[in-house]
Design an enzyme around this catalytic site. Structure first.
Site, mmCIF file in Angstrom:
data_model
loop_
_atom_site.group_PDB
_atom_site.id
_atom_site.type_symbol
_atom_site.label_atom_id
_atom_site.label_comp_id
_atom_site.label_asym_id
_atom_site.label_seq_id
_atom_site.Cartn_x
_atom_site.Cartn_y
_atom_site.Cartn_z
ATOM 1 N N GLY A 7 -6.344 -0.317 -3.123
ATOM 2 C CA GLY A 7 -7.306 -0.238 -4.205
ATOM 3 C C GLY A 7 -6.758 0.447 -5.437
ATOM 4 O O GLY A 7 -5.555 0.394 -5.740
ATOM 5 N N SER A 8 -7.634 1.144 -6.142
ATOM 6 C CA SER A 8 -7.275 1.687 -7.459
ATOM 7 C C SER A 8 -6.251 2.806 -7.423
ATOM 8 O O SER A 8 -5.730 3.182 -8.476
ATOM 9 C CB SER A 8 -8.532 2.166 -8.185
ATOM 10 N N THR A 9 -5.957 3.363 -6.239
ATOM 11 C CA THR A 9 -4.857 4.331 -6.195
ATOM 12 C C THR A 9 -3.565 3.678 -6.671
ATOM 13 O O THR A 9 -2.682 4.350 -7.202
ATOM 14 C CB THR A 9 -4.650 4.885 -4.769
ATOM 15 N N PHE A 10 -3.498 2.353 -6.507
ATOM 16 C CA PHE A 10 -2.275 1.631 -6.882
ATOM 17 C C PHE A 10 -2.127 1.531 -8.398
ATOM 18 O O PHE A 10 -1.042 1.198 -8.895
ATOM 19 C CB PHE A 10 -2.283 0.236 -6.255
ATOM 20 N N LYS A 11 -3.192 1.816 -9.139
ATOM 21 C CA LYS A 11 -3.082 1.763 -10.594
ATOM 22 C C LYS A 11 -2.076 2.792 -11.108
ATOM 23 O O LYS A 11 -1.451 2.583 -12.155
ATOM 24 C CB LYS A 11 -4.452 1.998 -11.226
#
Length: 570
Positions: free
Chosen positions: A286-290
């Site tokens: 999810g958004s941790t990958f941003k």
């Protein structure tokens, strides 16, 4: 006539003596020959026995291996995590059992769990040795001894004991009944040292084996474990896991995954769901990958920290449009794209870099293959070798590719430590040793940008709840709430909540990743996105372990101001 008659008895007597003497001599010679023959036979037998390879195995297991010890395992501060203890094991010599039924019945008065049919079968036959029960207590041994059953005896074995029980289960792993490592660091030690050979030779004894010091800090491990247990109960989650890594050495100082097992009862590891979610499971993060996407685009120069990104409209691919979860639908600065976790803005930043360059950056950051760590329980990432336009777009915010949390922890460490990618390790290592094997993956300036963005998200974004708990320790990171795939479709009801973070961001020392699987609302006033659970768990952990690790609290706003890039200071 009388003279002649007087000499005849003398002749007869001499002949008798001579005959008897000859007989005695013959008997002596025969006796000597017999004794000599016996010695020859005995000597030959001894020579034969001396050249014979004796079978010292016990039901296929070498006696030396059964009696051999394993090295003690200690944490980085010398606290025992695994030690050997001596335990009695019960065996029988069936050929010496006088009454099988009577012996079986007597043994079951002490060991009622033994199956009667199985026990009678074990006690029947001509074998010289069969196991009856392994690793008994001293009290059980004494009660069996008092039974006085002929053909029953005890052998002292070495048993592995884990004083902390399940606290570091997935780190330690376990050994089997024969004291051989079957999981975790126990298996790693067997595979990477001569311990197995020492066991075969019967040379492995406590006094001869040096302790193995792990990088684990048992104080921190206890806090991590305690908070994960609390998270599962508080958020009614099906699982929780976390790991903490020294960003300068790669040392993993804590790692836990729930549900777990007690290494003292290794059969528990076979129960469903009790696997290591940090290294042996892969997820869409999810958004941790941003954070990864921001590092890629800023380091490439395709996007500047001062740029403005148009996030007024969703990004359309054919019939599908990708929107923001809580969209602002306006032009955003790069820090705002991160703070508001804008999918639209992140996609456009990645597109400015180019999907091929973005895919190459994932390889550079070590996301492919299995995580590099001593644990044997690992799985490989699932990342498409080539991205389509829509595949690259979804990957930029953590969907459409799966990596292990350990991959992510390693990457976050590199993004905050000045850009050096270091292999994680559960063994102690110096910073010099780590640097000798490190790879520079981003510039120091990009690392400074990422530290600023992570801290900004803690102060003003989705990490603010956790930051309030960890106030003073300059902690920050990125949340991720990834919907799980159910029956081939993303489910809005089941999600994986994550928080990838580091602290203290003014001088980074540690990176951490926390995941809570399928969390529920804590109460009616709370949410179930990552800021409400994984973020708060992270904050509670930092608040407890930072003092242990020598990190002093500092609430001076000037500390955070210094993290702001020069280009953004007004």
């Amino acid at each position: 006539m009388s003279a002649i008659s007087s000499k005849e008895p003398t002749i007869a007597l001499d002949g008798t003596r001579k005959a008897r003497g000859n007989l005695t001599s013959a008997r002596i010679r025969w006796a000597m020959a017999f004794v000599l023959a016996v010695f020859v036979v005995m000597g030959g037998r001894l020579v034969w026995l001396g050249n014979m390879d004796l079978d010292t195995a016990i039901e296929g297991q070498a006696r030396a291996a059964i009696m051999a010890s394993r090295p003690p395992i200690l944490d980085r501060n010398g606290i025992e995590m695994a030690v050997d203890i001596q335990v009695p094991s019960l065996y029988a010599e069936p050929r010496r059992i006088l009454d099988v039924d009577e012996a079986a019945e007597a043994l079951r008065t002490v060991l009622p769990n033994l199956d009667p049919a199985w026990l009678r079968d074990r006690l029947t036959g001509d074998e010289g040795f069969v196991w009856i029960a392994r690793e008994l207590t001293p009290a059980q041994r004494d009660r069996v001894m008092h039974l006085g059953i002929p053909g029953i005896g005890f052998l002292t074995e070495t048993k592995r004991f884990y004083p902390g029980g399940p606290v570091a289960a997935h780190v330690m792993g376990a050994v089997n009944i024969d004291n051989v490592g079957i999981a975790g660091m126990e298996m790693y030690l067997d595979d990477s040292t001569d311990l197995g050979l020492l066991q075969e030779l019967g040379l492995a004894r406590d006094s001869e084996l040096n302790p193995v010091n792990l990088a684990i800090d048992l104080r921190v491990q206890h806090v991590l474990y305690d908070q994960l247990v609390d998270a599962m109960e508080r958020y009614q989650a099906i699982a929780a896991a976390g790991a903490i890594m020294d960003v300068h050495t790669g040392e993993v100082i804590a790692l836990a995954s729930l549900p777990d097992f007690d290494p003292n009862n290794p059969a528990g590891m076979l129960e469903e769901g009790r696997y290591n979610r940090i290294t042996a499971a892969k997820y869409e993060l999810g958004s941790t990958f941003k954070t990864i996407t921001f590092a890629a685009t800023l380091d490439s120069g395709a996007v500047q920290i001062t740029d403005q990104i148009d996030a007024r409209f969703g990004v359309r691919f054919g019939r599908y449009t990708i929107e923001d979860f809580h969209g602002k639908y306006r032009i955003l600065s790069v820090p705002e794209v991160y703070k508001y976790s804008s999918n639209i803005g992140t996609i456009k930043m990645m597109q400015a870099m180019g999907k091929e360059n973005f895919r190459a950056f994932l390889t550079r950051l070590g996301f492919e293959g299995t995580p590099v760590v001593e644990l044997p329980e690992v799985t490989a990432s699932a990342i498409p070798s080539n991205f389509s336009e829509v595949g690259a777009a979804t990957a930029s915010f953590g969907h459409g590719l799966s990596v292990t949390p350990m991959h992510m922890l390693r990457a976050v460490s590199a993004l905050v430590n000045g850009g050096r990618l270091i292999e994680p390790t559960l063994l102690m290592r110096t910073e010099a040793e780590a640097n000798a094997r490190a790879t520079q993956v981003i510039s120091a300036q990009t690392s400074d940008y990422i530290r600023y963005l992570m801290r900004l998200n803690a102060l003003e974004g989705s990490g603010s709840r956790g930051n309030a708990i960890a106030d003073g320790y300059r902690w920050g990171g990125k949340t991720g709430t990834a919907e799980k795939v159910v029956d081939g479709r993303y489910s809005s009801e089941k999600s994986l909540a994550l928080f990838a973070s580091a602290f203290p961001l003014d001088n980074p020392q540690y990176a951490m990743i926390i995941l809570v699987d399928e969390p529920k609302r804590e109460n009616e006033q709370t949410g179930r996105t990552a800021g409400w659970n994984a973020g708060e768990v992270s904050g509670r952990i930092v608040a407890r372990i930072a003092p242990m690790l020598g990190i002093q609290p500092n609430t001076d706003p000037a500390v955070d101001d210094r993290l702001i890039p020069v280009q953004l200071r007004f």
